[in-house]
Design a protein around this motif. Structure first.
Motif, mmCIF file in Angstrom:
data_model
loop_
_atom_site.group_PDB
_atom_site.id
_atom_site.type_symbol
_atom_site.label_atom_id
_atom_site.label_comp_id
_atom_site.label_asym_id
_atom_site.label_seq_id
_atom_site.Cartn_x
_atom_site.Cartn_y
_atom_site.Cartn_z
ATOM 1 N N SER A 203 37.108 34.188 39.175
ATOM 2 C CA SER A 203 36.526 34.506 40.480
ATOM 3 C C SER A 203 36.167 33.206 41.197
ATOM 4 C CB SER A 203 35.267 35.360 40.301
ATOM 5 O OG SER A 203 35.606 36.611 39.737
ATOM 6 N N PRO A 204 36.040 33.246 42.530
ATOM 7 C CA PRO A 204 35.649 32.031 43.260
ATOM 8 C C PRO A 204 34.329 31.486 42.723
ATOM 9 C CG PRO A 204 36.286 33.768 44.774
ATOM 10 C CD PRO A 204 36.228 34.391 43.415
ATOM 11 N N GLN A 205 34.274 30.163 42.571
ATOM 12 C CA GLN A 205 33.050 29.556 42.043
ATOM 13 C C GLN A 205 31.933 29.638 43.069
ATOM 14 O OE1 GLN A 205 33.950 25.603 40.579
ATOM 15 N NE2 GLN A 205 34.011 26.431 38.513
ATOM 16 N N ARG B 227 38.606 36.804 31.114
ATOM 17 C CA ARG B 227 38.089 36.456 32.446
ATOM 18 C C ARG B 227 37.441 35.066 32.397
ATOM 19 N NH1 ARG B 227 37.705 40.245 36.428
ATOM 20 N NH2 ARG B 227 38.532 42.308 35.885
ATOM 21 N N GLU B 228 37.700 34.316 33.432
ATOM 22 C CA GLU B 228 37.202 32.932 33.563
ATOM 23 C C GLU B 228 37.765 32.017 32.478
ATOM 24 O OE1 GLU B 228 35.466 32.036 36.304
ATOM 25 O OE2 GLU B 228 35.636 34.126 36.904
ATOM 26 N N ALA B 229 38.888 32.389 31.892
ATOM 27 C CA ALA B 229 39.462 31.580 30.813
ATOM 28 C C ALA B 229 39.721 30.143 31.270
ATOM 29 C CB ALA B 229 40.754 32.202 30.302
ATOM 30 N N PHE C 13 30.266 24.807 33.127
ATOM 31 C CA PHE C 13 31.418 24.932 32.219
ATOM 32 C C PHE C 13 31.714 26.406 31.932
ATOM 33 C CE2 PHE C 13 29.541 20.756 30.989
ATOM 34 C CZ PHE C 13 30.595 19.950 31.407
ATOM 35 N N GLY C 14 31.715 27.204 32.983
ATOM 36 C CA GLY C 14 32.041 28.624 32.800
ATOM 37 C C GLY C 14 31.028 29.349 31.937
ATOM 38 N N TRP C 15 29.759 28.919 32.013
ATOM 39 C CA TRP C 15 28.668 29.496 31.217
ATOM 40 C C TRP C 15 28.917 29.307 29.727
ATOM 41 C CZ3 TRP C 15 24.396 30.820 33.986
ATOM 42 C CH2 TRP C 15 24.592 30.985 35.370
ATOM 43 N N THR D 94 23.611 39.437 35.696
ATOM 44 C CA THR D 94 24.056 39.017 37.036
ATOM 45 C C THR D 94 25.212 38.025 36.956
ATOM 46 O OG1 THR D 94 22.569 37.096 37.188
ATOM 47 C CG2 THR D 94 21.673 39.244 37.878
ATOM 48 N N ILE D 95 25.552 37.603 35.741
ATOM 49 C CA ILE D 95 26.619 36.606 35.568
ATOM 50 C C ILE D 95 27.926 37.370 35.353
ATOM 51 C CG2 ILE D 95 27.390 34.621 34.211
ATOM 52 C CD1 ILE D 95 24.363 34.249 33.453
ATOM 53 N N ILE D 96 28.532 37.712 36.462
ATOM 54 C CA ILE D 96 29.649 38.647 36.462
ATOM 55 C C ILE D 96 30.855 38.039 37.161
ATOM 56 C CG2 ILE D 96 30.434 40.913 37.331
ATOM 57 C CD1 ILE D 96 28.370 41.098 35.065
ATOM 58 N N SER D 97 32.011 38.235 36.577
ATOM 59 C CA SER D 97 33.274 37.857 37.217
ATOM 60 C C SER D 97 34.042 39.137 37.537
ATOM 61 C CB SER D 97 34.095 36.974 36.267
ATOM 62 O OG SER D 97 35.386 36.753 36.805
ATOM 63 N N ASN D 98 34.130 39.464 38.821
ATOM 64 C CA ASN D 98 34.841 40.700 39.209
ATOM 65 C C ASN D 98 35.548 40.559 40.550
ATOM 66 O OD1 ASN D 98 32.732 40.686 40.980
ATOM 67 N ND2 ASN D 98 31.867 42.651 40.369
ATOM 68 N N ASN D 99 35.747 39.310 40.977
ATOM 69 C CA ASN D 99 36.388 39.097 42.271
ATOM 70 C C ASN D 99 37.501 38.071 42.165
ATOM 71 O OD1 ASN D 99 36.843 39.280 45.028
ATOM 72 N ND2 ASN D 99 35.371 37.653 45.506
ATOM 73 N N SER D 100 38.245 38.160 41.085
ATOM 74 C CA SER D 100 39.349 37.216 40.872
ATOM 75 C C SER D 100 40.559 37.651 41.702
ATOM 76 C CB SER D 100 39.714 37.207 39.385
ATOM 77 O OG SER D 100 40.251 38.476 39.024
ATOM 78 N N PRO D 101 41.544 36.771 41.833
ATOM 79 C CA PRO D 101 42.793 37.203 42.489
ATOM 80 C C PRO D 101 43.366 38.465 41.841
ATOM 81 C CG PRO D 101 42.786 34.832 42.242
ATOM 82 C CD PRO D 101 41.555 35.336 41.525
ATOM 83 N N PHE D 102 43.256 38.566 40.517
ATOM 84 C CA PHE D 102 43.757 39.769 39.848
ATOM 85 C C PHE D 102 42.996 41.011 40.310
ATOM 86 C CE2 PHE D 102 43.427 42.804 36.275
ATOM 87 C CZ PHE D 102 44.762 43.161 36.175
ATOM 88 N N ASP D 103 41.669 40.900 40.435
ATOM 89 C CA ASP D 103 40.879 42.050 40.901
ATOM 90 C C ASP D 103 41.323 42.474 42.303
ATOM 91 O OD1 ASP D 103 38.948 42.430 38.696
ATOM 92 O OD2 ASP D 103 38.311 40.416 39.238
ATOM 93 N N ARG D 104 41.579 41.468 43.137
ATOM 94 C CA ARG D 104 41.971 41.788 44.511
ATOM 95 C C ARG D 104 43.371 42.414 44.545
ATOM 96 N NH1 ARG D 104 39.380 36.747 45.111
ATOM 97 N NH2 ARG D 104 41.277 35.599 45.529
ATOM 98 N N TRP D 105 44.232 41.983 43.639
ATOM 99 C CA TRP D 105 45.578 42.565 43.541
ATOM 100 C C TRP D 105 45.493 44.019 43.052
ATOM 101 C CZ3 TRP D 105 48.748 43.848 39.155
ATOM 102 C CH2 TRP D 105 50.109 44.017 39.446
ATOM 103 N N VAL D 106 44.659 44.236 42.064
ATOM 104 C CA VAL D 106 44.468 45.610 41.561
ATOM 105 C C VAL D 106 43.925 46.508 42.673
ATOM 106 C CG1 VAL D 106 43.042 47.017 39.999
ATOM 107 C CG2 VAL D 106 44.189 44.979 39.135
ATOM 108 N N ALA D 107 43.085 45.914 43.551
ATOM 109 C CA ALA D 107 42.498 46.694 44.648
ATOM 110 C C ALA D 107 43.484 46.917 45.797
ATOM 111 C CB ALA D 107 41.251 45.982 45.167
#
Lengths: 107, 392
Positions: free
Chosen positions: B380-382, B320-322, B131-133, B232-245
């Motif tokens: 981020s991808p599950q 993040r992960e809302a 449940f999204g931690w 280690t429980i990190i969300s940093n690879n969402s579509p938004f992160d990829r768009w920013v990159a």
């Protein structure tokens, strides 16, 4: 000659008066969720003007024994002043953004 | 988009340049045939002019918005103005730099129900990866299912937070880790019994020795290990992160529109509190929730900092992960992201001591829908979480 002397004396007085009026006041800006100075030494009776230069609200306060105050929330461009009447260490924060901290040594 | 067009123009220029044979300058045979030369030059110049016009038009069409920090943000994938939304490396304290051994130990402890009095609750009981931690409940359930007063916050990206808990009463993950075990309403553990058991369990004894050689098995090393795992429980690879990159295809037009609404102080004004790469100012705000009107409302931050503005104020959570962490708010009163947006759009319900950042927004249905779509793009991808083997 007398008029020139009088003008010079008046100008000197005004300059001294103006300098004296601001001698004990320091402006501390709140910008990018930080205080412009992390630490400051002032004398008893001096003032600090806390100016908000961020486009959102800040709320400066201290609960220290040497000075306890809460300036409330105020917006960009506004400034509120505190006169420090007691010697000691004063820890100052923003209640909205607790990472904003500074310490004032009142001597 | 502009970058793409610019590249197209560059490639056109390159093709023209490379197809122009050597020796066709002023003194070449071409130079002795003015009309043909003019035609050729015209043919060359036309695409260049057209390319420049397209580039200009594209540049003019770039969407730009002044955000809640007063900064000009260009709504284009990879644009330098988006740099403040790039998550940095995970910070960690000097006295608890993560190692594989520390993370492994922390994971065992995080999932071990024997750390609770009844032996049936672990950290993961409330902070479940399914449940999204968090726990998908309006407010948590503690010792023997006791109803708790606040929603369970997600563990995701708490590694970036300089202050923890809804009321900020703990500064670090290490300080926070023992809290639920100690709380009588939560895991309600007898700490003396806990540390005797850990010290008497060979598997744990060896794991602690590998993770923190020479250190005692006590509240310090227990807290450090759990904190190391939580980092280690990190969300940093969402579509938004990829768009920013710089990935132009990572967000669709509606999600970019939602981001625009999110950061525009004249629209959603969301980033005035949900700011920066982790979407939180780590600050405290009274949102005017209906529960603030209860006879004895939760005073929130005021219990830690007895200042008028802190009455009913709670820490800004990450966005993040809302999509995975419903329901929302400290009291779990919004079941969906749509309900959450509606609350902000109204400017709060109980407005006594309301945060000055709250105001009636008057967002259109399109803007509200775009906001929700943008928030969904912060997941981020599950990834599957492998349960640890617990020591005996």
């Amino acid at each position: 000659m007398n008029a020139v002397f009088k003008t010079f004396a008046l100008a000197s007085f005004l300059v001294m008066f103006a300098a004296g009026a601001h001698a004990g006041e320091t402006v501390v800006s709140q910008k990018n969720k930080d205080f412009s100075q992390k630490s400051l030494k002032i004398k008893v009776g001096d003032s600090i003007a806390f100016r908000n230069d961020d486009p959102f609200f800040h709320n400066v306060f201290s609960l220290s024994d040497a000075a306890s105050f809460d300036l409330g929330s105020y917006a960009q461009g506004q400034s509120k002043s505190v006169t420090f009447k007691k010697a000691g260490t004063v820890e100052i924060e923003c209640s909205i953004h607790p990472n904003m901290k500074m310490v004032v040594e009142v001597q | 988009m502009a970058a793409d067009r610019s590249n197209e123009n560059n490639s056109i220029s390159a093709r023209v340049g490379t197809s122009y044979p050597p020796g066709q300058g002023e003194g070449s045979p071409e130079g002795r045939r003015p009309l043909r030369s003019l035609l050729i030059r015209g043919a060359i110049a036309a695409p260049l002019v057209l390319g420049a016009a397209i580039a200009f038009a594209t540049k003019s069409a770039e969407r730009m918005v002044y955000d809640t920090d007063g900064e000009a943000i260009t709504l284009e994938a990879g644009h330098p103005s988006l740099a403040k939304w790039r998550l940095p490396d995970v910070p960690m304290p000097e006295n608890n730099v993560s190692t594989p051994e520390r993370v492994e130990l922390g994971k065992k402890l995080f999932f071990d129900p024997r750390l609770s009095r009844d032996g049936n609750m672990s950290c993961a009981s409330c902070h479940s990866p399914m449940f999204g931690w968090s726990d998908a409940l309006p407010t948590g359930r503690g010792f023997r299912s006791e109803l708790l007063g606040r929603a369970t916050p997600t563990v995701v990206n708490t590694a970036y937070n300089p202050i923890q808990m809804w009321d900020g009463r703990k500064a670090t993950l290490e300080e926070q880790a023992m809290g639920p075990m100690e709380a009588s309403s939560e895991m309600n553990m007898d700490l003396a019994r806990l540390f005797k058991w850990l010290n008497d369990t060979p598997g744990y004894k060896a794991a602690f020795q590998r993770a923190y050689p020479g250190e005692a098995i006590d509240h310090r090393t227990l807290s450090k290990a759990i904190a190391a795992y939580e980092r280690t429980i990190i969300s940093n690879n969402s579509p938004f992160d990829r768009w920013v990159a710089g990935d132009h295809n990572a967000l669709n037009a509606r999600q970019v529109r939602g981001f625009e609404v999110f950061i525009d102080p004249k629209k959603g004004n969301c980033s005035v509190c949900h700011s920066g790469a982790n979407f939180t100012d780590n600050g405290f705000h009274n949102l005017g929730l209906p529960s603030w009107g209860d006879p004895n409302p939760d005073m929130g931050r005021f219990a830690q900092k007895p200042l008028p503005k802190m009455k009913g104020a709670f820490k800004t959570p990450t966005v993040r992960e809302a999509a995975a962490t419903a329901p929302y708010f400290h009291d779990g009163s919004a079941a969906t992201l749509e309900q959450l947006v509606d609350h902000y759009n109204r400017g709060g319900v109980v407005t006594t001591n309301l945060s000055p950042n709250m105001k009636k927004l008057d967002l259109s249905a399109e803007e509200k829908a775009a906001l929700v779509e943008f928030m969904k793009a912060l997941s981020s991808p599950q990834t599957a979480v492998e349960l640890p083997t617990l020591p005996n």
